[in-house]
Design an enzyme around this catalytic site. Structure first.
Site, PDB file in Angstrom:
ATOM      1  CD  GLU A  17     -16.946  15.646  36.747  1.00 31.38           C
ATOM      2  OE1 GLU A  17     -17.857  14.308  37.112  1.00 31.38           O
ATOM      3  OE2 GLU A  17     -17.688  17.177  36.753  1.00 31.38           O
ATOM      4  CG  HIS A  59      -8.483  14.354  38.091  1.00 26.42           C
ATOM      5  ND1 HIS A  59      -8.461  15.261  37.778  1.00 26.42           N
ATOM      6  CD2 HIS A  59      -7.978  13.213  38.358  1.00 26.42           C
ATOM      7  CE1 HIS A  59      -7.230  14.827  36.984  1.00 26.42           C
ATOM      8  NE2 HIS A  59      -6.430  13.621  37.361  1.00 26.42           N
ATOM      9  CD  GLN A  97       0.352   6.966  37.556  1.00 28.90           C
ATOM     10  OE1 GLN A  97       0.955   7.149  36.842  1.00 28.90           O
ATOM     11  NE2 GLN A  97      -1.192   6.776  38.150  1.00 28.90           N
ATOM     12  CE  LYS A 134      -5.765   8.979  30.091  1.00 25.12           C
ATOM     13  NZ  LYS A 134      -5.150   9.538  31.187  1.00 25.12           N
ATOM     14  N   GLY A 167      -3.490  17.450  39.401  1.00 22.64           N
ATOM     15  CA  GLY A 167      -4.533  19.008  38.906  1.00 22.64           C
ATOM     16  C   GLY A 167      -5.104  18.963  37.929  1.00 22.64           C
TER      17      GLY A 167
HETATM   18  P1  AMP Z   1      -3.177  12.434  36.960  1.00 23.70           P
HETATM   19  O1  AMP Z   1      -4.083  14.143  37.782  1.00 23.70           O
HETATM   20  O2  AMP Z   1      -3.533  12.626  35.460  1.00 23.70           O
HETATM   21  O3  AMP Z   1      -2.322  11.883  37.904  1.00 23.70           O
HETATM   22  O4  AMP Z   1      -4.247  11.959  37.659  1.00 23.70           O
HETATM   23  C1  AMP Z   1      -4.358  11.226  38.720  1.00 23.70           C
HETATM   24  C2  AMP Z   1      -4.761  10.434  39.100  1.00 23.70           C
HETATM   25  O5  AMP Z   1      -6.363  10.529  38.673  1.00 23.70           O
HETATM   26  C3  AMP Z   1      -4.559   8.592  38.259  1.00 23.70           C
HETATM   27  O6  AMP Z   1      -4.815   7.502  39.373  1.00 23.70           O
HETATM   28  C4  AMP Z   1      -5.691   8.591  37.368  1.00 23.70           C
HETATM   29  O7  AMP Z   1      -5.248   7.330  36.845  1.00 23.70           O
HETATM   30  C5  AMP Z   1      -6.365   9.051  37.440  1.00 23.70           C
HETATM   31  N1  AMP Z   1      -7.831   9.336  36.508  1.00 23.70           N
HETATM   32  C6  AMP Z   1      -6.678  10.381  35.346  1.00 23.70           C
HETATM   33  N2  AMP Z   1      -7.823  10.219  34.439  1.00 23.70           N
HETATM   34  C7  AMP Z   1      -9.181   9.564  34.946  1.00 23.70           C
HETATM   35  C8  AMP Z   1     -10.290   9.067  34.361  1.00 23.70           C
HETATM   36  N3  AMP Z   1     -10.962   9.690  32.649  1.00 23.70           N
HETATM   37  N4  AMP Z   1     -10.724   8.021  34.614  1.00 23.70           N
HETATM   38  C9  AMP Z   1     -10.590   7.832  36.235  1.00 23.70           C
HETATM   39  N5  AMP Z   1      -9.387   7.883  36.770  1.00 23.70           N
HETATM   40  C10 AMP Z   1      -8.646   8.753  36.322  1.00 23.70           C
END
Ligand code: AMP
Length: 425
Positions: A89, A91, A260, A256, A85
């Protein structure tokens, strides 16, 4: 105007509002789950009824499975974007639109390779996004309590997402024609409570945890795993559960969080998963702030104005190391700089930025956690003496990654050096 395709889908049984756990409005089930909660009394497991949304919200595994069963029967592909959540941008996708004129019409073509949610929308019949702040991946001293939670805004922003996707395969960069275009929007949000995801409860301290957990040995112990022991155990466990529930045809993760994403590809391979299969676990390039290349992240919301100013230091340091690594002829003549020299150049840049911040009287504390270079295939740390040429052309790309504290906010970033087409796809 709601396009035919979507209005047709909305009438389909996918969206039967009577299903248990399906929400367009508050549902008593999530209130019940709050009463049942026995362990780990954190903010994240208090599940209030979800806000209203135009997108169907599933809060229970059973209700989602009913929806998914129908998608299986109708042979519709399901793309999956797991998130915690606080959507940004990174996401959703920075509006990377390419405008061009085709047959006297202005067409907007979205480059699907650079956007995470948009790529899923483009490549699948249906797209499901999950929002779940996973307690198991936070150590007791970490920021589970304060992790940004913006559910109402997230659902509003999600409802506004759409792509004009070509009926033809978008990944082949084909140019859509006007009549082959269709508008696609997120089809469902999976929004489970902690109790739903961890029926036996979940403790943050690993020694107190009971039950079934997934550990990807060795791959989880370098880079982020070294700095955050237990982190990847929590990630692998929750993603296994999410894959079991969502049963995605394709799943999308961001570069990013490169370790993972690659670790999950290993997990999917080792556990012989089919939804998604390893080839259908996609890694999408990092979205950055176009003004200074700071990698977008939910945790950027923690940064003070001074912190935000210095945050791009990590990217600058990685770029300096990249430039060092790529310099020289790359032949056997030894003109390339080695890993040790390149990491030192990156560290020196951070040191300089710390001094500059001090000289400018910025009220901010910068602490470098690590800068490291690892093999993208094995995750092994490169030898200090390794150079681009000593690794040879056949070698896997190098993950050049780092983590840096800006006050109490931990930022991570990475660059892939070498032929990364096999990794980011
Ligand atoms: P999170 O909500 O931070 O767990 O991220 C959810 C997904 O979005 C994960 O696969 C992250 O790697 C991806 N994500 C988060 N930030 C970015 C970003 N700046 N660029 C590309 N993917 C992202």
């Amino acid at each position: 105007m709601f396009p035919f395709y979507l209005s047709h889908l909305c009438q389909a049984p996918y969206f039967t509002p009577g299903a248990l756990g399906f929400h367009r409005s508050p549902h008593p089930i999530s209130i019940l789950s709050r009463k049942l909660m026995s362990t780990a009394t954190t903010r994240s497991n208090i599940s209030l009824p979800p806000p209203e949304s135009d997108i169907p919200i599933f809060t229970t595994v059973a209700s989602y499975r009913e929806w998914r069963r129908k998608a299986f029967i109708e042979n519709r592909s399901v793309g999956f974007v797991p998130t915690m959540g606080a959507l940004h941008e990174g996401h959703l996708g920075l509006g990377v639109y390419i405008y061009f004129i085709h047959l006297n019409h202005l067409l907007i073509y979205i480059d699907p390779s650079s956007l995470i949610l948009r790529r899923s929308l483009s490549e699948n019949d249906l797209t499901v996004l999950s929002i779940f702040v996973n307690p198991a991946q936070f150590a007791p001293h970490e920021d589970l309590e304060t992790y940004p939670r913006t559910l109402e805004r997230d659902l509003k922003v999600l409802a506004e997402q759409q792509v004009v996707a070509s009926n033809s395969d978008m990944s082949s960069n084909s140019i859509p024609t006007l009549d082959s275009n269709q508008v696609k929007r997120p089809s469902a949000v999976f929004l489970p409570s902690v109790r739903e995801m961890y029926p036996g409860g979940i403790e943050q301290e690993i020694v107190k945890q009971r039950g079934t957990f997934v550990e990807v040995t060795a791959y989880g112990e370098q880079m982020e795993g070294k700095s955050r022991p237990g982190f990847f155990r929590g990630v692998a466990t929750v993603v296994t559960k999410l894959f079991n529930v969502i049963q995605p045809t394709n799943a999308y993760f961001g570069q990013k969080d490169i370790q993972q994403a690659l670790l999950l590809r290993h997990m999917v391979t080792d556990l012989l998963l089919s939804h998604p299969s390893p080839d259908h676990l996609h890694i999408v390039p990092t979205a950055r702030d176009p003004s200074d290349n700071l990698a977008l992240s939910s945790r950027n919301a923690y940064l003070s104005p001074a912190g935000r100013k210095v945050a791009p230091t990590l990217y600058a340091a990685l770029k300096a190391a990249e430039e060092c690594w790529l310099a020289g002829e790359g032949d056997e003549g030894g003109k390339n700089k080695n890993k040790k020299e390149c990491v030192e150049i990156a560290r020196a840049l951070v040191e300089r930025r710390i001094e500059e911040a001090r000289d400018h009287g910025l009220d901010v504390e910068i602490t470098l956690d690590y800068i490291e270079m690892n093999d993208a295939g094995t995750f092994e740390i490169l030898d200090d003496s390794d150079t681009r040429s000593s690794r040879g052309n056949e070698a896997a790309p190098v993950i050049l990654s780092g983590a840096m504290w800006v006050d109490r906010t931990r930022l991570i970033d990475n660059l892939l050096l070498g032929d990364f087409g096999t990794v980011v796809r």
